[in-house]
Design an enzyme around this catalytic site. Structure first.
Site, short mmCIF file in Angstrom:
data_model
loop_
_atom_site.label_atom_id
_atom_site.label_comp_id
_atom_site.label_asym_id
_atom_site.label_seq_id
_atom_site.Cartn_x
_atom_site.Cartn_y
_atom_site.Cartn_z
N VAL A 14 0.83 -1.21 0.00
CA VAL A 14 0.00 0.00 0.00
C VAL A 14 0.87 1.26 0.00
O VAL A 14 0.62 2.20 -0.78
CB VAL A 14 -0.97 0.00 1.21
CG1 VAL A 14 -1.84 1.24 1.20
CG2 VAL A 14 -1.84 -1.25 1.21
N GLU A 128 -10.32 5.54 5.49
CA GLU A 128 -11.12 5.04 4.36
C GLU A 128 -10.61 3.69 3.86
O GLU A 128 -11.41 2.79 3.52
CB GLU A 128 -11.09 6.06 3.22
CG GLU A 128 -11.97 5.73 2.04
CD GLU A 128 -13.44 5.61 2.43
OE1 GLU A 128 -14.06 6.63 2.74
OE2 GLU A 128 -13.96 4.47 2.43
N VAL A 131 -11.49 -0.35 5.10
CA VAL A 131 -12.59 -1.24 4.71
C VAL A 131 -12.78 -1.20 3.20
O VAL A 131 -12.91 -0.13 2.61
CB VAL A 131 -13.93 -0.80 5.36
CG1 VAL A 131 -15.03 -1.81 5.04
CG2 VAL A 131 -13.79 -0.65 6.86
N GLY A 133 -10.91 -1.76 0.53
CA GLY A 133 -9.90 -1.23 -0.41
C GLY A 133 -10.29 0.08 -1.04
O GLY A 133 -10.43 1.09 -0.35
N GLY A 186 -0.75 -9.21 -3.90
CA GLY A 186 -0.72 -8.18 -2.85
C GLY A 186 -2.06 -7.99 -2.16
O GLY A 186 -2.29 -6.96 -1.53
N GLU A 189 -3.36 -10.31 3.79
CA GLU A 189 -2.70 -9.69 4.96
C GLU A 189 -1.34 -10.34 5.16
O GLU A 189 -1.09 -11.46 4.68
CB GLU A 189 -3.57 -9.93 6.20
CG GLU A 189 -4.89 -9.20 6.17
CD GLU A 189 -4.73 -7.70 5.99
OE1 GLU A 189 -4.10 -7.05 6.82
OE2 GLU A 189 -5.21 -7.19 4.97
N ASP A 200 -10.22 -10.63 9.29
CA ASP A 200 -10.12 -9.36 8.56
C ASP A 200 -11.53 -8.81 8.26
O ASP A 200 -11.80 -7.63 8.45
CB ASP A 200 -9.34 -9.59 7.25
CG ASP A 200 -9.24 -8.34 6.41
OD1 ASP A 200 -8.35 -7.51 6.67
OD2 ASP A 200 -10.06 -8.18 5.47
N LYS A 204 -13.42 -5.36 9.75
CA LYS A 204 -14.05 -4.38 8.86
C LYS A 204 -15.53 -4.21 9.19
O LYS A 204 -16.08 -3.11 9.14
CB LYS A 204 -13.88 -4.81 7.40
CG LYS A 204 -12.44 -4.76 6.92
CD LYS A 204 -12.31 -5.45 5.59
CE LYS A 204 -10.91 -5.36 5.03
NZ LYS A 204 -10.71 -6.24 3.89
N GLY A 301 -5.57 -4.76 -2.93
CA GLY A 301 -4.61 -4.54 -4.01
C GLY A 301 -3.98 -3.17 -3.89
O GLY A 301 -4.52 -2.26 -3.26
P1 NAP Z 1 3.13 -4.89 3.62
O1 NAP Z 1 3.24 -5.04 2.15
O2 NAP Z 1 3.50 -6.04 4.49
O3 NAP Z 1 3.98 -3.61 4.04
C1 NAP Z 1 4.24 -3.26 5.36
C2 NAP Z 1 5.29 -2.14 5.39
O4 NAP Z 1 5.42 -1.69 6.72
C3 NAP Z 1 6.67 -2.56 4.92
O5 NAP Z 1 7.24 -1.52 4.18
C4 NAP Z 1 7.45 -2.75 6.24
O6 NAP Z 1 8.83 -2.42 6.14
C5 NAP Z 1 6.78 -1.72 7.11
N1 NAP Z 1 6.82 -2.15 8.52
C6 NAP Z 1 6.18 -3.18 9.09
N2 NAP Z 1 6.46 -3.24 10.41
C7 NAP Z 1 7.29 -2.21 10.66
C8 NAP Z 1 7.95 -1.72 11.83
N3 NAP Z 1 7.80 -2.33 13.00
N4 NAP Z 1 8.72 -0.63 11.72
C9 NAP Z 1 8.90 -0.01 10.54
N5 NAP Z 1 8.31 -0.42 9.39
C10 NAP Z 1 7.52 -1.51 9.45
O7 NAP Z 1 1.62 -4.52 4.02
P2 NAP Z 1 0.48 -3.89 3.09
O8 NAP Z 1 -0.20 -4.96 2.30
O9 NAP Z 1 1.00 -2.69 2.38
O10 NAP Z 1 -0.59 -3.46 4.20
C11 NAP Z 1 -0.37 -2.34 5.01
C12 NAP Z 1 -1.66 -2.01 5.78
O11 NAP Z 1 -2.71 -1.73 4.85
C13 NAP Z 1 -2.20 -3.15 6.66
O12 NAP Z 1 -2.79 -2.58 7.81
C14 NAP Z 1 -3.27 -3.80 5.80
O13 NAP Z 1 -4.26 -4.45 6.55
C15 NAP Z 1 -3.82 -2.57 5.12
N6 NAP Z 1 -4.52 -2.85 3.84
C16 NAP Z 1 -3.90 -3.58 2.89
C17 NAP Z 1 -4.55 -3.82 1.68
C18 NAP Z 1 -3.92 -4.63 0.59
O14 NAP Z 1 -4.61 -4.89 -0.41
N7 NAP Z 1 -2.65 -5.00 0.69
C19 NAP Z 1 -5.83 -3.29 1.50
C20 NAP Z 1 -6.42 -2.53 2.50
C21 NAP Z 1 -5.75 -2.31 3.68
P3 NAP Z 1 9.86 -3.22 5.20
O15 NAP Z 1 9.48 -2.84 3.81
O16 NAP Z 1 11.19 -2.72 5.56
O17 NAP Z 1 9.63 -4.66 5.49
N1 HSE Z 2 -6.47 -8.65 3.02
C1 HSE Z 2 -7.51 -7.75 2.77
C2 HSE Z 2 -8.48 -8.35 1.78
C3 HSE Z 2 -6.94 -6.44 2.22
O1 HSE Z 2 -8.15 -9.35 1.14
O2 HSE Z 2 -9.60 -7.85 1.64
C4 HSE Z 2 -7.95 -5.36 2.16
O3 HSE Z 2 -8.29 -4.89 3.42
#
Ligand code: NAP
Ligand code: HSE
Length: 423
Positions: A14, A128, A131, A133, A186, A189, A200, A204, A301
């Site tokens: 993200v 926003e 929940v 995306g 991507g 979680e 998850d 939400k 995503g």
């Molecule tokens: P991700 O790809 O695992 O990225 C996490 C990032 O946070 C990485 O850059 C990591 O650093 C950094 N990080 C984690 N722990 C840390 C710490 N203790 N200190 C400093 N940096 C730290 O996760 P993501 O998929 O982007 O998701 C991030 C958030 O968005 C989550 O809360 C997730 O639930 C939410 N979300 C995700 C999506 C989705 O589709 N992916 C959708 C909606 C919401 P490094 O790069 O150095 O490892």
């Molecule tokens: N892991 C979550 C999903 C990301 O698949 O819906 C979006 O919050």
């Protein structure tokens, strides 16, 4: 012009999307908002990790460097997990910084304390992306539907499990393979148990239900059952009985109290939610004034989620700075109808003779109109011929129609109707 300074906590799926949007849309955002949005610092865990297109000078592993920087206006938490995210957000609010987060687990477990602190500090706290995306459901419930009494919120709010169920159902792929695909895209979680076991979706649902009913739900009281025990054979039997399986999240306000639950559910295959497939989410809302509403879009995503995070950053900036009332900042060309592109259904009455179809097809071809299908409905004099074209400009279609009208074998062009999408 004021510069609105942002610090990102996290540069994963993200965070990288947010960085890209702000870098690539810089001028547009500046024009729309009336202030410049600049990413000043990015917190990561491992600074040595390869990061494409992000200047290394922005990266830090030291949160203190960010929170003590008086120039930072907003902290955007996209790290995930509750710790250290909770402590960092608390410190950010105490240091007078607005907060944007995509972290539903954090909100479900500590939302009350953090939102109360933000209120006490007179700061904005937006979520926003937490929940569904890219689907703007939080703002819709809080603001656009704010005048309604909401009685029900129901839908598909986990992209990963919806993707998995779609792959299992359509391709017979097993759950582990489909999960690996969702991780590669991507969607999942960091700990995919949160997706598979329904947590998850429950986090939400807590957020949506709390906003909808104006009463904080308790995560412990949300019945939560995931898709772990679902097998392709259940999906196949369901299909034969006319049902499609979805992981549904349901919250209703009843006279007895609020019910909130997440579980796999068979729904009739002709139900609108049955058509929501892959990573898409859909949320059905019922309000006393507005009636029934459906929200639909990509629920996970990189770029859809980043779109939601950026919408919060924009809102924070607008509420802090020079709000522009009018968002029409460009003078872009508006196309005349002749230049628009569509597919067309064309019904023509013709003589029922050999060679007629060839003559009409020739006119279409001469005018660059490619044909998708043709049917002749029965026989007689005249006989109707129906054509469906591929995409073509209105100008080319009109030229073809003029040519067709002048053919001896054509009595009349009886109807032309535009077609959107494939049947
Ligand atoms: P991700 O790809 O695992 O990225 C996490 C990032 O946070 C990485 O850059 C990591 O650093 C950094 N990080 C984690 N722990 C840390 C710490 N203790 N200190 C400093 N940096 C730290 O996760 P993501 O998929 O982007 O998701 C991030 C958030 O968005 C989550 O809360 C997730 O639930 C939410 N979300 C995700 C999506 C989705 O589709 N992916 C959708 C909606 C919401 P490094 O790069 O150095 O490892
Ligand atoms: N892991 C979550 C999903 C990301 O698949 O819906 C979006 O919050």
């Amino acid at each position: 012009m004021k510069t609105f300074n942002v610090a990102l906590l996290g540069l994963g799926t993200v965070g990288t999307g947010v960085y890209r949007i702000i870098a690539e849309h810089e001028a547009d955002l500046e024009n729309k908002i009336g202030s410049r949005i600049a990413i000043r610092k990015i917190l990561v865990r491992d600074i040595a990790k390869h990061r494409t297109r992000v200047p290394e000078s922005l990266l830090t592993t030291d949160f203190a460097e960010i929170v003590s920087d008086p120039s930072i206006d907003v902290i955007v938490e996209v790290m995930g997990g509750t710790h250290p995210a909770y402590d960092y957000i608390r410190q950010a609010l105490q240091a007078n910084k607005h907060v944007v987060t995509a972290n539903k687990e954090l909100l479900a477990k500590h939302g009350k304390e953090l939102l109360t602190l933000a209120d006490e500090q007179g700061l904005q706290f937006r979520f926003e992306a937490s929940v569904a995306g890219g689907v703007p459901i939080v703002k819709a419930l809080k603001e656009s539907l704010g005048a309604n009494r909401i009685s029900q919120v129901m839908g598909i709010i986990n992209g990963t499990t919806n993707y998995i169920l779609t792959r299992m159902s359509n391709e017979g792929v097993d759950i582990e393979t489909a999960l690996r695909e969702a991780q590669a895209q991507g969607y999942a979680e960091a700990d995919p148990t949160n997706d598979i076991d329904g947590f998850d979706a429950a986090y939400k649902l807590l957020i949506l239900g709390s906003i909808a009913f104006g009463s904080r739900l308790d995560i412990e009281k949300i019945y939560t059952e995931g898709i772990r025990k679902i097998t392709p054979i259940d999906l196949e039997y369901g299909r034969q009985l006319g049902y499609t399986l979805k992981l549904l999240a349901i919250a209703k306000e009843t006279p007895e109290g609020i019910e909130a639950r997440v579980h796999p559910t068979f729904i009739p295959s002709k139900h609108p939610l049955a058509a929501v497939s892959d990573v898409f989410n859909a949320i059905y809302v019922e309000g006393d004034a507005v009636g029934e509403l459906m929200f639909y879009g990509r629920g996970a995503g990189q770029m859809p989620t980043a779109s939601a995070v950026c919408s919060d950053i924009i809102d924070v900036a607008l509420n802090c700075g020079t709000r522009k009332v009018c968002s029409c900042i460009y003078e872009k060309k508006q196309l005349p109808m002749e230049q628009t592109v569509s597919r067309y259904y064309v019904r023509i009455s013709v003589k029922d003779n050999p060679g007629v179809l060839a003559k009409i097809s020739h006119e279409f071809g001469e005018n660059k109109v490619s044909l998708h299908s043709v049917i002749q409905l029965g026989r007689g004099e005249p006989v109707p011929l129906v054509f469906v074209t591929h995409e073509v400009t209105e100008a080319n279609l009109n030229q073809a129609i003029n040519g067709i009208k002048s053919l001896d074998c054509v009595y009349s062009v009886d109807n032309i109707i535009r077609v959107e999408g494939e049947a």
